[in-house]
Design an enzyme around this catalytic site. Structure first.
Site, mmCIF file in Angstrom:
data_model
loop_
_atom_site.group_PDB
_atom_site.id
_atom_site.type_symbol
_atom_site.label_atom_id
_atom_site.label_comp_id
_atom_site.label_asym_id
_atom_site.label_seq_id
_atom_site.Cartn_x
_atom_site.Cartn_y
_atom_site.Cartn_z
ATOM 1 N N PHE A 89 91.257 66.480 -25.457
ATOM 2 C CA PHE A 89 91.304 65.560 -26.227
ATOM 3 C C PHE A 89 92.178 65.712 -27.391
ATOM 4 O O PHE A 89 91.816 66.545 -28.168
ATOM 5 C CB PHE A 89 90.024 64.688 -26.637
ATOM 6 C CG PHE A 89 89.990 63.461 -27.341
ATOM 7 C CD1 PHE A 89 89.824 62.271 -26.338
ATOM 8 C CD2 PHE A 89 90.238 63.197 -28.542
ATOM 9 C CE1 PHE A 89 90.006 60.999 -26.981
ATOM 10 C CE2 PHE A 89 90.323 61.978 -29.039
ATOM 11 C CZ PHE A 89 90.266 60.784 -27.993
ATOM 12 N N ARG A 121 96.642 58.830 -36.134
ATOM 13 C CA ARG A 121 97.465 58.248 -35.581
ATOM 14 C C ARG A 121 99.139 58.632 -36.331
ATOM 15 O O ARG A 121 100.056 58.484 -35.696
ATOM 16 C CB ARG A 121 97.688 56.605 -35.592
ATOM 17 C CG ARG A 121 96.482 56.191 -34.770
ATOM 18 C CD ARG A 121 96.757 54.619 -34.305
ATOM 19 N NE ARG A 121 95.474 53.954 -33.988
ATOM 20 C CZ ARG A 121 94.993 53.743 -32.690
ATOM 21 N NH1 ARG A 121 95.766 54.547 -31.626
ATOM 22 N NH2 ARG A 121 94.065 53.310 -32.355
ATOM 23 N N ASP A 142 95.113 59.473 -18.537
ATOM 24 C CA ASP A 142 94.075 60.347 -18.418
ATOM 25 C C ASP A 142 93.361 59.912 -17.144
ATOM 26 O O ASP A 142 93.758 60.591 -15.938
ATOM 27 C CB ASP A 142 93.021 60.071 -19.424
ATOM 28 C CG ASP A 142 92.055 60.967 -19.546
ATOM 29 O OD1 ASP A 142 92.150 62.081 -19.268
ATOM 30 O OD2 ASP A 142 90.669 60.411 -20.246
ATOM 31 N N GLU A 198 103.286 54.103 -22.102
ATOM 32 C CA GLU A 198 102.087 54.557 -22.414
ATOM 33 C C GLU A 198 101.671 55.888 -23.245
ATOM 34 O O GLU A 198 102.866 56.705 -23.254
ATOM 35 C CB GLU A 198 101.041 54.795 -21.247
ATOM 36 C CG GLU A 198 100.073 53.819 -20.899
ATOM 37 C CD GLU A 198 98.741 53.568 -21.732
ATOM 38 O OE1 GLU A 198 98.867 53.960 -22.743
ATOM 39 O OE2 GLU A 198 97.890 53.683 -21.250
ATOM 40 N N ASP A 199 100.859 56.008 -24.402
ATOM 41 C CA ASP A 199 100.915 57.229 -25.046
ATOM 42 C C ASP A 199 100.246 58.333 -23.980
ATOM 43 O O ASP A 199 100.734 59.511 -23.885
ATOM 44 C CB ASP A 199 99.832 57.130 -26.049
ATOM 45 C CG ASP A 199 98.439 56.463 -25.745
ATOM 46 O OD1 ASP A 199 98.316 56.149 -24.334
ATOM 47 O OD2 ASP A 199 97.521 56.426 -26.713
#
Ligand code: 5GP
Length: 190
Positions: A148, A161, A99, A95-96
């Site tokens: 964020f 990205r 959260d 996963e990036d």
């Protein structure tokens, strides 16, 4: 616009080397499938697999985005499933960022039902302060505060990205991204 860089290219490179060594050590002699969560994990997975010195296979899943917000709605929907049969194999979900944990919880439940030999998580970034459900992240690149961030695969309205580093999204960035034609899709696309 550089914004506040949270992780430099060098920070990321150094940590990926360590993660790759740990994965190589832990999965030696095992049938490893690394499953990236699109789109955000595509850069991380591409760099990470090159730090793993083992035979392995790569696959992807894709899940729905939040919609037009930077916070999760909690609604997760699968858009693309794995192509490989993962039953009896050692699966590492890549996963990036974790959260709330809702995406990961959903994906873990989905993949666990296929009866892999093992199922673990490797995430580049972890925001433990934002967690709503408990999920175990065995391999974690970096813990960050609940900000964020974009870059290194992570987007805002599909932008940023391609950045080789991770930076905090600033208000000017969001306006720039949303004024473009991709902006109609909203912030926080996967
Ligand atoms: P969770 O379900 O754990 O709340 O959210 C995980 C997903 O939300 C990530 O895969 C990513 O797509 C998105 N996300 C969460 N935090 C951030 C962030 O700081 N920046 C970006 N660009 N996406 C985020």
């Amino acid at each position: 616009m550089e914004g506040r860089i949270v992780l430099s290219e060098e920070d990321i490179r150094r940590r990926l080397r360590e993660l790759g060594e740990a994965i190589t050590r832990d999965y030696r002699g095992k049938d490893l499938v690394m499953v990236g969560v699109l789109k955000g994990a595509f850069v991380f997975l591409a760099d990470l697999v090159r730090e793993v010195d083992l035979p392995l296979e790569v696959d992807f899943v894709a899940v729905s985005s939040y919609g037009a917000d930077t916070v999760t709605s909690g609604v997760v929907r699968i858009i693309k499933d794995v192509d490989l049969d993962i039953s009896g194999r050692h699966v590492l979900l890549v996963e990036d960022i974790v959260d709330t944990g809702l995406t990961l919880r959903y994906l873990m439940d989905l993949l666990r039902a296929r009866e892999p030999a093992s199922l673990e998580v490797c995430a580049l970034l972890n925001k433990p302060a934002a967690r709503k459900v408990e999920v175990e992240v065995k391999y974690c690149g970096f813990e960050i505060p609940p900000l964020f961030v974009v870059g290194y695969g992570l987007d805002c309205a599909e932008r940023f990205r391609h950045l080789p580093y991770v930076k905090v999204l600033e208000s000017g960035d969001a306006e720039d991204a949303l004024s473009g034609e991709n902006g109609k899709e909203g912030i926080g696309g996967r």
